[in-house]
Design a protein around this motif. Sequence first.
Motif, PDB file in Angstrom:
ATOM      1  N   GLN A  39      -0.150 -42.659  10.957  1.00 13.09           N
ATOM      2  CA  GLN A  39      -1.028 -42.751  12.117  1.00 13.09           C
ATOM      3  C   GLN A  39      -0.188 -42.705  13.383  1.00 13.09           C
ATOM      4  O   GLN A  39       0.646 -43.588  13.618  1.00 13.09           O
ATOM      5  N   ALA A  40      -0.418 -41.652  14.173  1.00 12.63           N
ATOM      6  CA  ALA A  40       0.238 -41.511  15.465  1.00 12.63           C
ATOM      7  C   ALA A  40      -0.617 -42.176  16.543  1.00 12.63           C
ATOM      8  O   ALA A  40      -1.831 -42.342  16.359  1.00 12.63           O
ATOM      9  N   GLY A  42      -3.134 -42.965  19.230  1.00 10.06           N
ATOM     10  CA  GLY A  42      -4.331 -42.274  19.687  1.00 10.06           C
ATOM     11  C   GLY A  42      -4.956 -41.335  18.678  1.00 10.06           C
ATOM     12  O   GLY A  42      -5.915 -40.637  18.995  1.00 10.06           O
ATOM     13  N   LYS A  43      -4.415 -41.320  17.458  1.00 15.25           N
ATOM     14  CA  LYS A  43      -4.942 -40.421  16.434  1.00 15.25           C
ATOM     15  C   LYS A  43      -5.432 -41.208  15.233  1.00 15.25           C
ATOM     16  O   LYS A  43      -5.063 -42.370  15.035  1.00 15.25           O
ATOM     17  N   GLU A  44      -6.249 -40.556  14.414  1.00 15.57           N
ATOM     18  CA  GLU A  44      -6.728 -41.195  13.201  1.00 15.57           C
ATOM     19  C   GLU A  44      -5.625 -41.206  12.146  1.00 15.57           C
ATOM     20  O   GLU A  44      -4.705 -40.386  12.164  1.00 15.57           O
ATOM     21  N   ARG A  45      -5.763 -42.133  11.210  1.00 14.78           N
ATOM     22  CA  ARG A  45      -4.826 -42.186  10.101  1.00 14.78           C
ATOM     23  C   ARG A  45      -5.017 -40.942   9.244  1.00 14.78           C
ATOM     24  O   ARG A  45      -6.151 -40.580   8.902  1.00 14.78           O
ATOM     25  N   GLU A  46      -3.905 -40.276   8.895  1.00 13.33           N
ATOM     26  CA  GLU A  46      -4.009 -39.031   8.144  1.00 13.33           C
ATOM     27  C   GLU A  46      -3.217 -39.093   6.845  1.00 13.33           C
ATOM     28  O   GLU A  46      -2.175 -39.748   6.745  1.00 13.33           O
ATOM     29  N   GLU A  89       6.596 -34.179  15.851  1.00 13.27           N
ATOM     30  CA  GLU A  89       5.199 -34.391  15.473  1.00 13.27           C
ATOM     31  C   GLU A  89       5.033 -35.244  14.231  1.00 13.27           C
ATOM     32  O   GLU A  89       3.920 -35.620  13.881  1.00 13.27           O
ATOM     33  N   ALA A  92       5.123 -41.400  13.813  1.00 13.62           N
ATOM     34  CA  ALA A  92       3.913 -42.147  13.466  1.00 13.62           C
ATOM     35  C   ALA A  92       4.315 -43.442  12.769  1.00 13.62           C
ATOM     36  O   ALA A  92       5.481 -43.625  12.398  1.00 13.62           O
TER      37      ALA A  92
END
Length: 123
Positions: A39-40, A42-46, A89, A92
């Motif tokens: 999870q980065a 501001g982003k959702e957990r991927e 990128e 996270a």
Amino acid sequence: QVQLVESGGGLVQAGGSLRLSCAASGGTFSIYAMAWFRQAPGKEREFVATISGGGRRTLYADSVKGRFTISRDNAKNTLYLQMNSLQPEDTAVYYCAAARLYGLRSSSQYGHWGQGTQVTVSS
């Protein structure tokens, strides 16, 4: 109830490598399929990767295929994620997770989570 503790995160330059570990306790490790998520800010957990209980089957997100390798040592109750050719990128918090079924890619399908370990890749 299995408990999970991640380690191995840190700061690395682009192109470098890190190996994350996830130590399991409190349950029979080999009955669980295991996964790594990230999870980065501001982003959702991927989803990153998952491995079957016996370690013979693996699945990867397209974004890490060919660069990351998931593995496990059931004798040591430990899950690993070898990360090569790291890019900014990839920065996270990385989490390990456990589930009774293999092949799951949604975080909502995993009932057991570690606290996470930060990976930061500088350019």
